[in-house]
Design an enzyme around this catalytic site. Structure first.
Site, PDB file in Angstrom:
ATOM      1  N   CYS A  19       0.809  -1.230   0.000  1.00 17.50           N
ATOM      2  CA  CYS A  19       0.000   0.000   0.000  1.00 17.50           C
ATOM      3  C   CYS A  19       0.840   1.277   0.000  1.00 17.50           C
ATOM      4  CB  CYS A  19      -0.936  -0.007   1.204  1.00 17.50           C
ATOM      5  SG  CYS A  19      -0.203  -0.728   2.673  1.00 17.50           S
ATOM      6  N   HIS A  34      -3.159   6.174   4.532  1.00 14.82           N
ATOM      7  CA  HIS A  34      -1.739   6.295   4.847  1.00 14.82           C
ATOM      8  C   HIS A  34      -1.264   7.688   4.389  1.00 14.82           C
ATOM      9  CE1 HIS A  34      -1.728   2.155   5.808  1.00 14.82           C
ATOM     10  NE2 HIS A  34      -0.931   1.671   4.883  1.00 14.82           N
ATOM     11  N   ASN A  65      -5.492   3.467   2.003  1.00 15.82           N
ATOM     12  CA  ASN A  65      -4.634   2.286   1.895  1.00 15.82           C
ATOM     13  C   ASN A  65      -5.388   1.022   1.535  1.00 15.82           C
ATOM     14  OD1 ASN A  65      -5.521   2.979   4.699  1.00 15.82           O
ATOM     15  ND2 ASN A  65      -4.821   0.889   5.108  1.00 15.82           N
TER      16      ASN A  65
HETATM   17  P1  NAP Z   1      -7.830  -9.336   7.674  1.00 13.20           P
HETATM   18  O1  NAP Z   1      -8.839  -8.267   7.838  1.00 13.20           O
HETATM   19  O2  NAP Z   1      -7.210  -9.913   8.884  1.00 13.20           O
HETATM   20  O3  NAP Z   1      -8.496 -10.509   6.814  1.00 13.20           O
HETATM   21  C1  NAP Z   1      -7.808 -11.691   6.519  1.00 13.20           C
HETATM   22  C2  NAP Z   1      -8.629 -12.514   5.554  1.00 13.20           C
HETATM   23  O4  NAP Z   1      -7.879 -13.672   5.181  1.00 13.20           O
HETATM   24  C3  NAP Z   1      -9.932 -13.027   6.158  1.00 13.20           C
HETATM   25  O5  NAP Z   1     -10.911 -13.130   5.167  1.00 13.20           O
HETATM   26  C4  NAP Z   1      -9.527 -14.416   6.652  1.00 13.20           C
HETATM   27  O6  NAP Z   1     -10.601 -15.311   6.751  1.00 13.20           O
HETATM   28  C5  NAP Z   1      -8.634 -14.844   5.512  1.00 13.20           C
HETATM   29  N1  NAP Z   1      -7.731 -15.915   5.914  1.00 13.20           N
HETATM   30  C6  NAP Z   1      -6.798 -15.898   6.891  1.00 13.20           C
HETATM   31  N2  NAP Z   1      -6.188 -17.094   6.980  1.00 13.20           N
HETATM   32  C7  NAP Z   1      -6.751 -17.893   6.051  1.00 13.20           C
HETATM   33  C8  NAP Z   1      -6.572 -19.244   5.663  1.00 13.20           C
HETATM   34  N3  NAP Z   1      -5.669 -20.030   6.245  1.00 13.20           N
HETATM   35  N4  NAP Z   1      -7.340 -19.729   4.668  1.00 13.20           N
HETATM   36  C9  NAP Z   1      -8.269 -18.962   4.076  1.00 13.20           C
HETATM   37  N5  NAP Z   1      -8.503 -17.675   4.399  1.00 13.20           N
HETATM   38  C10 NAP Z   1      -7.744 -17.142   5.373  1.00 13.20           C
HETATM   39  O7  NAP Z   1      -6.599  -8.860   6.775  1.00 13.20           O
HETATM   40  P2  NAP Z   1      -6.592  -7.854   5.521  1.00 13.20           P
HETATM   41  O8  NAP Z   1      -6.265  -6.505   5.989  1.00 13.20           O
HETATM   42  O9  NAP Z   1      -7.809  -8.057   4.692  1.00 13.20           O
HETATM   43  O10 NAP Z   1      -5.302  -8.342   4.758  1.00 13.20           O
HETATM   44  C11 NAP Z   1      -5.173  -9.620   4.230  1.00 13.20           C
HETATM   45  C12 NAP Z   1      -3.835  -9.737   3.523  1.00 13.20           C
HETATM   46  O11 NAP Z   1      -3.813  -8.871   2.404  1.00 13.20           O
HETATM   47  C13 NAP Z   1      -2.645  -9.320   4.376  1.00 13.20           C
HETATM   48  O12 NAP Z   1      -2.178 -10.370   5.148  1.00 13.20           O
HETATM   49  C14 NAP Z   1      -1.652  -8.853   3.364  1.00 13.20           C
HETATM   50  O13 NAP Z   1      -0.851  -9.913   2.893  1.00 13.20           O
HETATM   51  C15 NAP Z   1      -2.528  -8.334   2.259  1.00 13.20           C
HETATM   52  N6  NAP Z   1      -2.614  -6.862   2.300  1.00 13.20           N
HETATM   53  C16 NAP Z   1      -2.035  -6.215   1.316  1.00 13.20           C
HETATM   54  C17 NAP Z   1      -2.075  -4.854   1.279  1.00 13.20           C
HETATM   55  C18 NAP Z   1      -1.371  -4.150   0.189  1.00 13.20           C
HETATM   56  O14 NAP Z   1      -0.699  -3.226   0.465  1.00 13.20           O
HETATM   57  N7  NAP Z   1      -1.484  -4.539  -1.052  1.00 13.20           N
HETATM   58  C19 NAP Z   1      -2.718  -4.134   2.260  1.00 13.20           C
HETATM   59  C20 NAP Z   1      -3.321  -4.816   3.288  1.00 13.20           C
HETATM   60  C21 NAP Z   1      -3.251  -6.198   3.287  1.00 13.20           C
HETATM   61  P3  NAP Z   1     -11.353 -15.592   8.159  1.00 13.20           P
HETATM   62  O15 NAP Z   1     -12.280 -14.429   8.360  1.00 13.20           O
HETATM   63  O16 NAP Z   1     -12.058 -16.870   7.916  1.00 13.20           O
HETATM   64  O17 NAP Z   1     -10.292 -15.684   9.201  1.00 13.20           O
HETATM   65  C1  3JM Z   2       0.349  -5.867   4.428  1.00 15.20           C
HETATM   66  O1  3JM Z   2       1.545 -12.884   5.464  1.00 15.20           O
HETATM   67  C2  3JM Z   2       1.297 -12.062   6.318  1.00 15.20           C
HETATM   68  O2  3JM Z   2       1.460 -12.240   7.500  1.00 15.20           O
HETATM   69  C3  3JM Z   2       0.771 -10.716   5.838  1.00 15.20           C
HETATM   70  C4  3JM Z   2       1.647  -9.577   6.172  1.00 15.20           C
HETATM   71  C5  3JM Z   2       1.177  -8.292   5.501  1.00 15.20           C
HETATM   72  C6  3JM Z   2       1.637  -7.907   4.249  1.00 15.20           C
HETATM   73  C7  3JM Z   2       2.476  -8.836   3.425  1.00 15.20           C
HETATM   74  O3  3JM Z   2       3.692  -8.926   3.668  1.00 15.20           O
HETATM   75  O4  3JM Z   2       1.908  -9.433   2.522  1.00 15.20           O
HETATM   76  C8  3JM Z   2       0.285  -7.480   6.196  1.00 15.20           C
HETATM   77  C9  3JM Z   2      -0.129  -6.282   5.651  1.00 15.20           C
HETATM   78  C10 3JM Z   2       1.234  -6.668   3.718  1.00 15.20           C
HETATM   79  C11 3JM Z   2       1.748  -6.193   2.405  1.00 15.20           C
HETATM   80  O5  3JM Z   2       0.950  -5.672   1.632  1.00 15.20           O
HETATM   81  O6  3JM Z   2       2.943  -6.277   2.153  1.00 15.20           O
END
Ligand code: NAP
Ligand code: 3JM
Length: 335
Positions: A130, A243, A316
């Site tokens: 992000c 952000h 973000n």
């Molecule tokens: P979040 O609110 O904690 O949501 C996590 C999601 O992943 C929930 O739907 C959860 O399902 C699911 N999940 C977790 N473990 C799983 C598994 N073993 N199998 C299937 N589904 C699973 O987190 P978020 O903010 O949406 O972020 C999720 C991920 O996106 C982050 O970890 C990061 O890698 C990425 N991300 C990227 C950016 C970016 O900058 N591009 C920004 C934010 C996040 P349940 O509800 O069933 O637990």
């Molecule tokens: C944003 O795999 C994880 O634990 C997720 C960590 C995470 C990430 C990542 O590294 O994919 C949390 C929030 C990010 C990201 O976009 O880099």
């Protein structure tokens, strides 16, 4: 695809997945069938899409039969295991995690900057971090004119970037503190309410955090210039959405604030908000829910001969994650 594409959202119940589904609907993406996937914890839950309640399914190896586009945001471990499974089924994966971003064979795409790389994919396309996305949307047009040599960036990152649990933790800590109770600290290493944490993701051997090094490496890959020097400090602040970044650049060709403002006023995905006399500059609370990367406080960097300082803010969860992914999907279906 007369009836639209079969689209899976992995992490459909999370902060990013929920926004992804909302944006698919808002932008009328040609979805024929939506497949919301999450973990065992979400059994029995539904997601709302175009007036329909769709049951969330548990992600497994068979989830991607017939799926054409997979939008992944369930963490790096899930992507590492399931993105290759989906790609092997012929699904194009757009991955929001850091799992594949630096792989040579994986395009790392911000459509306003390098949409041309999308067609080189071999089944997986990565969405940058992000903080990187909003920075390169603003810096790329300047780089094309004046060639950026060095970037110093300090971020002020919202808690939504750490998922739904982190947003709950900030809410709860504020409640606890106003009730004169000790705040419960679980998601972050310290209290986040009324605090600033100079620590996002894990510390590496070079004393930078992994979040900071994502900004260094991803910026170079997206701008296709490994000679750009980047120094990042990433901090978490008690803000829910948006952000903010203080960014200083040094360019090869000298360029003034007026010219930068002019370049950015015509740049895709950028909105200039820069009228300090009237207290106009980008603010997280106004960027939340919007699509643009907002930039203001554009001024000369007094510490450098060829330097510009600025303030960049974006939502973000939208441009920093869900929107960027859906924009990539839109390019895919157009080609
Ligand atoms: P979040 O609110 O904690 O949501 C996590 C999601 O992943 C929930 O739907 C959860 O399902 C699911 N999940 C977790 N473990 C799983 C598994 N073993 N199998 C299937 N589904 C699973 O987190 P978020 O903010 O949406 O972020 C999720 C991920 O996106 C982050 O970890 C990061 O890698 C990425 N991300 C990227 C950016 C970016 O900058 N591009 C920004 C934010 C996040 P349940 O509800 O069933 O637990
Ligand atoms: C944003 O795999 C994880 O634990 C997720 C960590 C995470 C990430 C990542 O590294 O994919 C949390 C929030 C990010 C990201 O976009 O880099």
């Amino acid at each position: 695809m007369a009836d639209g594409y079969k689209v899976a959202v992995v992490g459909a119940t999370g902060a990013v997945g929920t926004e992804m589904i909302k944006i698919l609907e808002e932008r009328d993406f040609p979805v024929g069938k939506l497949v919301p996937l999450a973990s065992q914890r979400s059994v029995g839950r539904t997601v709302e899409f175009k007036g329909e309640s769709i049951p969330v399914k548990v992600l497994d190896k068979d989830s991607f039969r017939g799926v054409e586009i997979g939008l992944f945001s369930a963490g790096g471990t899930v992507s590492k295991e399931f993105a290759p499974v989906a790609a092997a089924e012929g699904c194009v994966v757009i991955d929001n995690t850091s799992a594949f971003r630096m792989d040579k064979d994986v395009p790392l795409v911000v459509p306003e900057v390098n949409a041309n790389r999308i067609r080189e994919h071999k089944g997986i396309i990565a969405n940058p971090n992000c903080s990187t996305i909003q920075m390169v949307v603003v810096l790329n047009p300047i780089h094309r004119v004046a060639r950026i040599r060095r970037i110093i960036v300090s971020t002020y990152q919202a808690v939504s970037g750490s998922g739904l649990k982190a947003m709950d933790e900030l809410t709860e800590q504020v409640r606890q503190l106003f009730q004169f109770k000790d705040p419960v600290v679980k998601v972050y290493p310290h209290q986040i309410a009324f605090n600033v944490l100079p620590h996002i993701d894990v510390f590496l051997d070079n004393a930078y955090t992994r979040e900071e090094m994502k900004m260094v490496n991803e910026t170079r890959k997206i701008l296709e210039d490994d000679t750009i020097r980047v120094c990042a400090t990433a901090a978490r602040v008690p803000v829910f959405y948006g952000h903010s970044e203080a960014v200083n650049i040094e360019t090869e060709k000298k360029i003034g604030p007026e010219e930068v403002r002019h370049i950015l006023m015509n740049a895709p995905g950028v909105a200039v908000e820069d009228n300090p006399e009237h207290n106009v500059y980008p603010l997280a609370i106004y960027a939340a829910g919007k699509d643009e990367c907002f930039v203001g406080r554009i001024r000369e960097d007094l510490s450098s001969d060829n330097g510009i300082a600025m303030w960049i803010v974006s939502d973000n969860i939208r441009k920093g994650a869900a929107l960027n992914a859906v924009q990539i999907a839109e390019y895919l279906v157009r080609s």
